[in-house]
Design a protein around this motif. Structure first.
Motif, mmCIF file in Angstrom:
data_model
loop_
_atom_site.group_PDB
_atom_site.id
_atom_site.type_symbol
_atom_site.label_atom_id
_atom_site.label_comp_id
_atom_site.label_asym_id
_atom_site.label_seq_id
_atom_site.Cartn_x
_atom_site.Cartn_y
_atom_site.Cartn_z
ATOM 1 N N LEU A 26 0.727 -1.144 -0.062
ATOM 2 C CA LEU A 26 -0.085 -0.030 -0.035
ATOM 3 C C LEU A 26 1.048 1.188 0.052
ATOM 4 N N HIS A 27 2.138 1.032 0.200
ATOM 5 C CA HIS A 27 3.107 2.504 0.347
ATOM 6 C C HIS A 27 3.166 2.504 -1.387
ATOM 7 N N THR A 28 2.971 1.814 -2.150
ATOM 8 C CA THR A 28 3.037 2.159 -3.620
ATOM 9 C C THR A 28 1.717 2.509 -4.365
ATOM 10 N N VAL A 29 0.796 2.301 -3.652
ATOM 11 C CA VAL A 29 -0.660 2.735 -4.005
ATOM 12 C C VAL A 29 -0.795 4.236 -3.780
ATOM 13 N N LEU A 30 -0.838 4.941 -5.005
ATOM 14 C CA LEU A 30 -1.040 6.517 -4.875
ATOM 15 C C LEU A 30 -2.365 6.902 -4.983
ATOM 16 N N THR A 43 -1.142 14.381 -3.604
ATOM 17 C CA THR A 43 -1.013 12.745 -3.641
ATOM 18 C C THR A 43 -0.636 12.231 -2.497
ATOM 19 N N ILE A 44 -1.294 11.074 -1.982
ATOM 20 C CA ILE A 44 -0.905 10.623 -0.870
ATOM 21 C C ILE A 44 -0.842 8.904 -1.173
ATOM 22 N N THR A 45 -0.027 8.145 -0.099
ATOM 23 C CA THR A 45 -0.250 6.905 -0.564
ATOM 24 C C THR A 45 -1.449 6.037 0.319
ATOM 25 N N ALA A 46 -1.927 5.058 0.109
ATOM 26 C CA ALA A 46 -2.718 4.348 0.788
ATOM 27 C C ALA A 46 -2.182 4.000 2.268
ATOM 28 N N ASN A 47 -1.116 4.264 2.537
ATOM 29 C CA ASN A 47 -0.542 4.159 3.835
ATOM 30 C C ASN A 47 -0.589 5.453 4.571
ATOM 31 N N ARG A 48 -1.238 6.504 3.947
ATOM 32 C CA ARG A 48 -1.459 7.982 4.289
ATOM 33 C C ARG A 48 -0.048 8.635 4.720
ATOM 34 N N THR A 49 0.849 8.457 3.501
ATOM 35 C CA THR A 49 2.095 9.264 3.611
ATOM 36 C C THR A 49 1.796 10.311 2.485
ATOM 37 N N LEU A 50 1.927 11.360 2.766
ATOM 38 C CA LEU A 50 1.753 12.678 1.707
ATOM 39 C C LEU A 50 3.024 12.472 0.644
ATOM 40 N N LYS A 51 2.626 12.509 -0.489
ATOM 41 C CA LYS A 51 3.742 12.377 -1.614
ATOM 42 C C LYS A 51 4.058 13.859 -2.332
ATOM 43 N N ALA A 52 3.104 14.531 -2.462
ATOM 44 C CA ALA A 52 3.151 15.757 -3.431
ATOM 45 C C ALA A 52 1.980 16.549 -3.112
ATOM 46 N N GLU A 67 -4.717 28.045 3.466
ATOM 47 C CA GLU A 67 -4.651 27.137 4.437
ATOM 48 C C GLU A 67 -5.898 26.097 4.451
ATOM 49 N N ASP A 68 -7.158 26.790 4.380
ATOM 50 C CA ASP A 68 -8.433 26.191 4.131
ATOM 51 C C ASP A 68 -8.336 25.140 3.049
ATOM 52 N N TYR A 69 -7.749 25.360 1.857
ATOM 53 C CA TYR A 69 -7.831 24.506 0.854
ATOM 54 C C TYR A 69 -6.910 23.274 1.042
ATOM 55 N N LEU A 70 -5.871 23.486 1.809
ATOM 56 C CA LEU A 70 -4.900 22.413 1.943
ATOM 57 C C LEU A 70 -5.668 21.693 3.212
ATOM 58 N N ILE A 71 -6.082 21.928 4.172
ATOM 59 C CA ILE A 71 -6.898 21.249 5.104
ATOM 60 C C ILE A 71 -7.898 20.454 4.544
ATOM 61 N N LEU A 72 -8.836 21.141 3.831
ATOM 62 C CA LEU A 72 -9.845 20.489 3.392
ATOM 63 C C LEU A 72 -9.502 19.433 2.172
ATOM 64 N N THR A 73 -8.637 19.681 1.322
ATOM 65 C CA THR A 73 -8.104 18.579 0.412
ATOM 66 C C THR A 73 -7.387 17.403 0.930
ATOM 67 N N ILE A 74 -6.412 17.865 1.713
ATOM 68 C CA ILE A 74 -5.573 16.559 2.593
ATOM 69 C C ILE A 74 -6.462 15.900 3.431
ATOM 70 N N ASN A 75 -7.485 16.266 4.004
ATOM 71 C CA ASN A 75 -8.290 15.630 4.750
ATOM 72 C C ASN A 75 -9.286 14.430 3.994
ATOM 73 N N LYS A 76 -9.440 15.051 2.610
ATOM 74 C CA LYS A 76 -10.372 14.262 1.804
ATOM 75 C C LYS A 76 -9.331 13.118 1.183
ATOM 76 N N ALA A 77 -8.191 13.308 0.999
ATOM 77 C CA ALA A 77 -7.125 12.390 0.437
ATOM 78 C C ALA A 77 -6.875 11.359 1.687
ATOM 79 N N ILE A 78 -6.775 11.851 2.816
ATOM 80 C CA ILE A 78 -6.705 10.993 4.071
ATOM 81 C C ILE A 78 -7.616 10.106 4.255
ATOM 82 N N ARG A 80 -9.965 9.060 1.855
ATOM 83 C CA ARG A 80 -10.023 8.101 0.755
ATOM 84 C C ARG A 80 -8.813 7.059 0.982
ATOM 85 N N ALA A 81 -7.750 7.370 1.486
ATOM 86 C CA ALA A 81 -6.563 6.394 1.625
ATOM 87 C C ALA A 81 -6.745 5.543 2.861
ATOM 88 N N THR A 82 -7.626 5.787 3.697
ATOM 89 C CA THR A 82 -8.048 5.122 4.935
ATOM 90 C C THR A 82 -8.940 4.191 4.568
#
Length: 107
Positions: A26-30, A43-52, A67-78, A80-82
């Protein structure tokens, strides 16, 4: 009786090994996630490591909005990865678990 226990322990160890291999894979699943208007992409891995992180230049002018954009988008990615992580690990764990009469751990 003991033969059954030995076989069951072997299956449990094998299932545990498969779960660990899946977590490693899952480290390789982006997972790519974008804000609604594509001004922030992560871009985040399925193990919830931020890549880009990619940020539209317009957002660099407004710190609060960025800051708002980053929080919302990163949380959505987390989130999905979870979901991907838990689904993959549960599938492998269920597949490798020995059948124990009277116990269904994955209803």
């Amino acid at each position: 009786m003991f033969g059954d226990m030995t076989g069951m322990m072997g299956k449990l160890k094998e299932a545990q090994k498969k779960v660990e291999e899946t977590k490693e894979r899952l480290h390789t699943v982006l997972i790519d996630m974008s804000s609604h208007d594509e001004k922030v992409k992560v871009t985040i891995t399925a193990n919830r490591t931020l890549k880009a992180i990619t940020i539209d230049d317009d957002l660099l002018k407004d710190k609060d909005m960025l800051e708002d954009y980053l929080i919302l988008t990163i949380n959505k990615a987390i989130n999905r990865a979870t979901t991907v992580h838990e689904t993959e690990v549960a599938a492998v764990a269920k597949e490798g678990m020995p059948k124990i009469p009277g116990i269904d751990m994955f209803k």
